[in-house]
Design an enzyme around this catalytic site. Structure first.
Site, PDB file in Angstrom:
ATOM      1  N   CYS A 104      -9.607  -5.127 -29.864  1.00 23.47           N
ATOM      2  CA  CYS A 104      -8.710  -6.276 -30.018  1.00 23.47           C
ATOM      3  C   CYS A 104      -7.292  -5.806 -30.333  1.00 23.47           C
ATOM      4  CB  CYS A 104      -9.246  -7.185 -31.115  1.00 23.47           C
ATOM      5  SG  CYS A 104      -8.257  -8.650 -31.367  1.00 23.47           S
ATOM      6  N   GLY A 150     -11.802 -10.131  -9.889  1.00 23.48           N
ATOM      7  CA  GLY A 150     -12.546 -10.801 -10.947  1.00 23.48           C
ATOM      8  C   GLY A 150     -12.074 -12.228 -11.126  1.00 23.48           C
ATOM      9  N   GLY A 151     -12.937 -13.048 -11.722  1.00 21.52           N
ATOM     10  CA  GLY A 151     -12.589 -14.453 -11.937  1.00 21.52           C
ATOM     11  C   GLY A 151     -12.926 -14.884 -13.348  1.00 21.52           C
ATOM     12  N   GLU A 206      -6.054 -14.005 -17.315  1.00 25.47           N
ATOM     13  CA  GLU A 206      -4.906 -13.743 -18.193  1.00 25.47           C
ATOM     14  C   GLU A 206      -3.891 -12.815 -17.517  1.00 25.47           C
ATOM     15  OE1 GLU A 206      -6.317 -12.670 -22.129  1.00 25.47           O
ATOM     16  OE2 GLU A 206      -6.923 -14.740 -22.530  1.00 25.47           O
ATOM     17  N   GLY A 226     -15.859  -7.559 -15.991  1.00 25.57           N
ATOM     18  CA  GLY A 226     -16.770  -7.688 -17.125  1.00 25.57           C
ATOM     19  C   GLY A 226     -16.821  -6.450 -17.994  1.00 25.57           C
ATOM     20  N   HIS A 231       3.013 -39.671 -33.886  1.00 28.32           N
ATOM     21  CA  HIS A 231       3.529 -40.209 -32.636  1.00 28.32           C
ATOM     22  C   HIS A 231       4.923 -39.663 -32.396  1.00 28.32           C
ATOM     23  CE1 HIS A 231       4.038 -42.863 -29.288  1.00 28.32           C
ATOM     24  NE2 HIS A 231       5.199 -43.272 -29.785  1.00 28.32           N
TER      25      HIS A 231
HETATM   26  C1  FAD Z   1      -8.129  -7.361 -22.454  1.00 26.84           C
HETATM   27  C2  FAD Z   1      -8.929  -8.066 -23.512  1.00 26.84           C
HETATM   28  C3  FAD Z   1      -8.430  -9.206 -24.102  1.00 26.84           C
HETATM   29  C4  FAD Z   1      -9.165  -9.855 -25.074  1.00 26.84           C
HETATM   30  N1  FAD Z   1      -8.640 -10.985 -25.623  1.00 26.84           N
HETATM   31  C5  FAD Z   1      -9.347 -11.645 -26.556  1.00 26.84           C
HETATM   32  C6  FAD Z   1      -8.810 -12.812 -27.170  1.00 26.84           C
HETATM   33  O1  FAD Z   1      -7.709 -13.243 -26.859  1.00 26.84           O
HETATM   34  N2  FAD Z   1      -9.542 -13.439 -28.104  1.00 26.84           N
HETATM   35  C7  FAD Z   1     -10.780 -12.989 -28.460  1.00 26.84           C
HETATM   36  O2  FAD Z   1     -11.420 -13.614 -29.320  1.00 26.84           O
HETATM   37  N3  FAD Z   1     -11.318 -11.878 -27.909  1.00 26.84           N
HETATM   38  C8  FAD Z   1     -10.626 -11.204 -26.966  1.00 26.84           C
HETATM   39  N4  FAD Z   1     -11.139 -10.075 -26.423  1.00 26.84           N
HETATM   40  C9  FAD Z   1     -12.465  -9.605 -26.871  1.00 26.84           C
HETATM   41  C10 FAD Z   1     -12.341  -8.854 -28.203  1.00 26.84           C
HETATM   42  O3  FAD Z   1     -11.357  -7.847 -28.064  1.00 26.84           O
HETATM   43  C11 FAD Z   1     -13.677  -8.229 -28.586  1.00 26.84           C
HETATM   44  O4  FAD Z   1     -14.671  -9.229 -28.599  1.00 26.84           O
HETATM   45  C12 FAD Z   1     -13.608  -7.610 -29.972  1.00 26.84           C
HETATM   46  O5  FAD Z   1     -12.508  -6.743 -30.087  1.00 26.84           O
HETATM   47  C13 FAD Z   1     -14.916  -6.855 -30.288  1.00 26.84           C
HETATM   48  O6  FAD Z   1     -14.783  -6.230 -31.539  1.00 26.84           O
HETATM   49  P1  FAD Z   1     -15.868  -5.187 -32.049  1.00 26.84           P
HETATM   50  O7  FAD Z   1     -15.496  -4.871 -33.453  1.00 26.84           O
HETATM   51  O8  FAD Z   1     -17.217  -5.665 -31.742  1.00 26.84           O
HETATM   52  O9  FAD Z   1     -15.659  -3.898 -31.150  1.00 26.84           O
HETATM   53  P2  FAD Z   1     -14.379  -2.990 -30.874  1.00 26.84           P
HETATM   54  O10 FAD Z   1     -13.144  -3.563 -31.428  1.00 26.84           O
HETATM   55  O11 FAD Z   1     -14.437  -2.674 -29.434  1.00 26.84           O
HETATM   56  O12 FAD Z   1     -14.684  -1.688 -31.737  1.00 26.84           O
HETATM   57  C14 FAD Z   1     -15.664  -0.810 -31.360  1.00 26.84           C
HETATM   58  C15 FAD Z   1     -15.206   0.595 -31.652  1.00 26.84           C
HETATM   59  O13 FAD Z   1     -16.355   1.441 -31.596  1.00 26.84           O
HETATM   60  C16 FAD Z   1     -16.002   2.693 -31.034  1.00 26.84           C
HETATM   61  N5  FAD Z   1     -17.234   3.269 -30.510  1.00 26.84           N
HETATM   62  C17 FAD Z   1     -17.975   2.871 -29.453  1.00 26.84           C
HETATM   63  N6  FAD Z   1     -19.101   3.587 -29.353  1.00 26.84           N
HETATM   64  C18 FAD Z   1     -19.080   4.483 -30.373  1.00 26.84           C
HETATM   65  C19 FAD Z   1     -19.961   5.494 -30.798  1.00 26.84           C
HETATM   66  N7  FAD Z   1     -21.107   5.716 -30.192  1.00 26.84           N
HETATM   67  N8  FAD Z   1     -19.588   6.248 -31.850  1.00 26.84           N
HETATM   68  C20 FAD Z   1     -18.414   6.033 -32.515  1.00 26.84           C
HETATM   69  N9  FAD Z   1     -17.554   5.068 -32.158  1.00 26.84           N
HETATM   70  C21 FAD Z   1     -17.883   4.292 -31.111  1.00 26.84           C
HETATM   71  C22 FAD Z   1     -14.955   2.350 -29.996  1.00 26.84           C
HETATM   72  O14 FAD Z   1     -14.102   3.453 -29.789  1.00 26.84           O
HETATM   73  C23 FAD Z   1     -14.225   1.159 -30.626  1.00 26.84           C
HETATM   74  O15 FAD Z   1     -13.043   1.564 -31.295  1.00 26.84           O
HETATM   75  C24 FAD Z   1     -10.430  -9.360 -25.464  1.00 26.84           C
HETATM   76  C25 FAD Z   1     -10.932  -8.207 -24.889  1.00 26.84           C
HETATM   77  C26 FAD Z   1     -10.187  -7.556 -23.928  1.00 26.84           C
HETATM   78  C27 FAD Z   1     -10.733  -6.293 -23.315  1.00 26.84           C
HETATM   79  N1  NAD Z   2      -8.902 -14.894 -24.449  1.00 31.69           N
HETATM   80  C1  NAD Z   2     -10.050 -14.313 -24.729  1.00 31.69           C
HETATM   81  O1  NAD Z   2     -10.791 -14.708 -25.621  1.00 31.69           O
HETATM   82  C2  NAD Z   2     -10.478 -13.119 -23.938  1.00 31.69           C
HETATM   83  C3  NAD Z   2      -9.595 -12.487 -23.078  1.00 31.69           C
HETATM   84  C4  NAD Z   2     -10.036 -11.392 -22.356  1.00 31.69           C
HETATM   85  C5  NAD Z   2     -11.336 -10.951 -22.511  1.00 31.69           C
HETATM   86  N2  NAD Z   2     -12.172 -11.595 -23.354  1.00 31.69           N
HETATM   87  C6  NAD Z   2     -13.572 -11.176 -23.497  1.00 31.69           C
HETATM   88  O2  NAD Z   2     -13.803 -10.016 -22.743  1.00 31.69           O
HETATM   89  C7  NAD Z   2     -14.880 -10.237 -21.856  1.00 31.69           C
HETATM   90  C8  NAD Z   2     -14.695  -9.450 -20.618  1.00 31.69           C
HETATM   91  O3  NAD Z   2     -13.712 -10.052 -19.779  1.00 31.69           O
HETATM   92  P1  NAD Z   2     -13.820  -9.997 -18.203  1.00 31.69           P
HETATM   93  O4  NAD Z   2     -12.826 -10.923 -17.627  1.00 31.69           O
HETATM   94  O5  NAD Z   2     -13.844  -8.582 -17.775  1.00 31.69           O
HETATM   95  O6  NAD Z   2     -15.309 -10.516 -17.976  1.00 31.69           O
HETATM   96  P2  NAD Z   2     -15.911 -11.929 -17.553  1.00 31.69           P
HETATM   97  O7  NAD Z   2     -17.362 -11.814 -17.759  1.00 31.69           O
HETATM   98  O8  NAD Z   2     -15.169 -13.046 -18.183  1.00 31.69           O
HETATM   99  O9  NAD Z   2     -15.609 -12.020 -15.993  1.00 31.69           O
HETATM  100  C9  NAD Z   2     -16.070 -11.037 -15.105  1.00 31.69           C
HETATM  101  C10 NAD Z   2     -15.746 -11.462 -13.686  1.00 31.69           C
HETATM  102  O10 NAD Z   2     -16.010 -10.399 -12.800  1.00 31.69           O
HETATM  103  C11 NAD Z   2     -16.826 -10.852 -11.720  1.00 31.69           C
HETATM  104  N3  NAD Z   2     -17.644  -9.729 -11.266  1.00 31.69           N
HETATM  105  C12 NAD Z   2     -18.644  -9.114 -11.931  1.00 31.69           C
HETATM  106  N4  NAD Z   2     -19.114  -8.085 -11.200  1.00 31.69           N
HETATM  107  C13 NAD Z   2     -18.381  -8.035 -10.063  1.00 31.69           C
HETATM  108  C14 NAD Z   2     -18.380  -7.201  -8.919  1.00 31.69           C
HETATM  109  N5  NAD Z   2     -19.231  -6.201  -8.803  1.00 31.69           N
HETATM  110  N6  NAD Z   2     -17.494  -7.440  -7.950  1.00 31.69           N
HETATM  111  C15 NAD Z   2     -16.614  -8.474  -8.055  1.00 31.69           C
HETATM  112  N7  NAD Z   2     -16.570  -9.298  -9.117  1.00 31.69           N
HETATM  113  C16 NAD Z   2     -17.444  -9.086 -10.103  1.00 31.69           C
HETATM  114  C17 NAD Z   2     -17.617 -12.009 -12.315  1.00 31.69           C
HETATM  115  O11 NAD Z   2     -18.063 -12.873 -11.304  1.00 31.69           O
HETATM  116  C18 NAD Z   2     -16.571 -12.653 -13.214  1.00 31.69           C
HETATM  117  O12 NAD Z   2     -15.739 -13.504 -12.481  1.00 31.69           O
HETATM  118  C19 NAD Z   2     -14.905 -11.734 -21.640  1.00 31.69           C
HETATM  119  O13 NAD Z   2     -16.193 -12.190 -21.322  1.00 31.69           O
HETATM  120  C20 NAD Z   2     -14.442 -12.272 -22.952  1.00 31.69           C
HETATM  121  O14 NAD Z   2     -15.550 -12.478 -23.793  1.00 31.69           O
HETATM  122  C21 NAD Z   2     -11.769 -12.667 -24.066  1.00 31.69           C
END
Ligand code: FAD
Ligand code: NAD
Length: 474
Positions: free
Chosen positions: A47, A182-183, A189, A271, A455
């Protein structure tokens, strides 16, 4: 191997694997006990470093620019005269990298805490081995190791210029042409971000349906609005990616056959999968269900369906819903349960909301209409549905809004809110009172008439949606 067997096992009261939401578990309550935090990636997790926070720091300038460009309808002409990607990027990471580094140094400075900046795997249910061979035994171990991007096997996916969300925010320059595969959340975003900053975007979605877990009406409105702003192609995949001088040639395969387009950047947003496999959890006898580490409502890790004493899971590694506020809520549960084993708390996952920060924003909580109707048919009650356009309330007139809608779903007999879905300006904020109503059991009419609504604020769109439901009191 010889070296590993020679190393002694370090004993800890608590080991945390993952420094995202897991990092919040180290509170004063642990001051007198030995704690280890292990993270092989960037300290602070997804995050902070590559997820919610940097993306929204890009969304804000981009969405503000887009908003300005659409003011013609209100009689105000605006131009985007210059975008400095490096300035935006450096502002974002100047702040974030320092927070990550500061967080790491703070933890390293604590006397009772050892930080291992490496990956670790289970060798026994209570013993981890780090990449360098250190063995750590924890009386309690919390798995908070998150998820990672999945990249499908597309020819050319390993070429420079092909990115995931982990790397695309660090580009040197704003790309002129971007193809996004992806969708889902990330695709939506970044399509908004790049369009708002002036890139030409093609978003390729494999199927007919985008944002597949959303209410169908919201997904349809997204398709309409996205299609107005960038080139959204449904039923389209990337067949291959080839080098074309300094650029990429991306062959899209859709309903009308193949087409090759030029791109500077391809973003694969298909994903994310739980990092449970990297932990060696299954090999250690722990349950993995639906690709994630299995936990119960108290966040206890399961083996053979039974909780394993002293093992906990939270966040993306153990949840099919990948959201930071959920990971944080689960961390609060674990934090309590580690210290109060006789009064276990459970995570309330009844109403986990989310927002997609695309343009326009999307936010949702609870059931979609389809889910609500299925449940109603099964359980023998009826649902009421109201769709309220932003454009039909006073502030919507001021905005000349033609995009936004609020859709509410409630039980017809009681007025209990079952689902709320919003697409439009400030959707992520407008939904909060609805989340509150659902969480605290406030029925629709009472929510509408038991309080004043300012309002003519935009929130009146929520009030009108509530009053438009066919439920008791209305
Ligand atoms: C581009 C993007 C945008 C997002 N935007 C939003 C959003 O707007 N709002 C929202 O609610 N969520 C959002 N998310 C999802 C959100 O970021 C995650 O759900 C959240 O950060 C998960 O937190 P976590 O603590 O489970 O894992 P993480 O924050 O991923 O922490 C896991 C940590 O474990 C470490 N790790 C992994 N495996 C091992 C291992 N075997 N040994 C030691 N360390 C390890 C990794 O290096 C990592 O630092 C977004 C995700 C992405 C990718
Ligand atoms: N604002 C937020 O809260 C926020 C923002 C970004 C990410 N996230 C979290 O991170 C997760 C991951 O985000 P994401 O957008 O990667 O995943 P997602 O699961 O939201 O979407 C994945 C997309 O990829 C497509 N897809 C999967 N396999 C494919 C393939 N082989 N070829 C073509 N298309 C394929 C799926 O049909 C889907 O449209 C989200 O599910 C969400 O929980 C949250």
């Amino acid at each position: 191997m010889t070296q590993q067997t020679q190393r002694e096992t370090e004993d800890y009261d608590l080991i945390i694997v993952g420094s995202g939401s897991g990092n919040s578990l180290i509170t004063d309550a642990w001051d007198e006990r030995r704690v280890a935090i292990v993270d092989g990636g960037v300290f602070g997790g997804t995050c902070l470093n590559v997820g919610c926070i940097p993306t929204k720091m890009y969304v804000y300038p981009s969405a503000t620019a887009l908003h300005g460009l659409e003011l013609d309808r209100l009689g105000v002409g605006m131009e985007r005269t210059g975008v400095s990607w490096p300035a935006i990027r450096d502002r974002v990471f100047g702040r974030i990298d320092a927070i990550s580094q500061g967080g790491l140094e703070y933890r390293e400075g604590l006397e009772n805490v050892d930080v291992y900046t490496e990956y670790a795997r289970l060798v026994e249910p209570h013993v981890l081995e780090t990449a360098s061979g250190a063995r750590l035994r924890g009386e309690q171990i919390v798995f908070a190791s998150g998820s990672r991007s999945v990249v499908p096997e597309i020819p050319g996916a390993d070429l420079p210029g092909v990115h995931t969300s982990d790397t695309v925010m660090r580009l040197e320059e704003l790309p002129r042409d971007v193809v996004i595969l992806g969708g889902g959340f990330i695709a939506a975003e970044f399509a908004g971000i790049f369009t708002g900053l002036g890139s030409r975007v093609i978003q390729a979605n494999r199927s007919e349906r985008v944002l597949r877990e959303h209410d169908a009406e919201i997904a349809e409105r997204y398709v309409r609005e996205a299609g107005r702003q960038w080139d959204l192609r449904l039923n389209t995949e990337i067949a291959r990616i080839e080098r074309d001088g300094e650029r990429l040639a991306v062959t899209l395969s859709g309903e009308d056959g193949e087409e090759t387009v030029g791109a500077d950047v391809v973003l694969v947003a298909t994903g994310r999968r739980s990092n449970v496999d990297l932990l060696g959890a299954e090999e250690a006898g722990l349950d993995v269900v639906d690709g994630v580490l299995a936990v119960d409502e108290h966040q206890r890790v399961l083996s053979g369906g039974e909780p394993v004493p002293g093992l906990w899971g939270l966040g993306d590694v153990s949840s099919t819903t990948q959201l930071k506020h959920l990971a944080n809520a689960q961390a609060r549960t674990v934090s309590h349960n580690l210290l109060h084993p006789d009064e276990l708390a459970a995570t309330d996952e009844r109403y986990v909301p989310h927002a997609v920060f695309t343009t326009p924003q999307i936010a949702a909580v609870g059931q979609t209409q389809e889910q609500a109707e299925e449940a109603a048919a099964r359980e023998g009650y009826e649902v009421a549905v109201k769709v309220q356009d932003y454009g039909d309330v006073a502030y919507g007139w001021a905005m000349e809004d033609k995009q936004g809608l609020v859709k509410l779903i409630a039980r017809r007999d009681t007025g209990e809110l079952l689902g709320a879905h919003i697409i439009g300006t400030e959707a992520s904020n407008l939904i909060q009172p609805l989340i509150q109503a659902m969480s605290f059991g406030l029925p629709a009419h009472r929510m509408a008439r038991g309080q004043y609504w300012i309002h003519p604020a935009l929130a009146e769109v929520v009030e009108n949606a509530l009053l438009g439901l066919e439920v008791p009191g209305n």
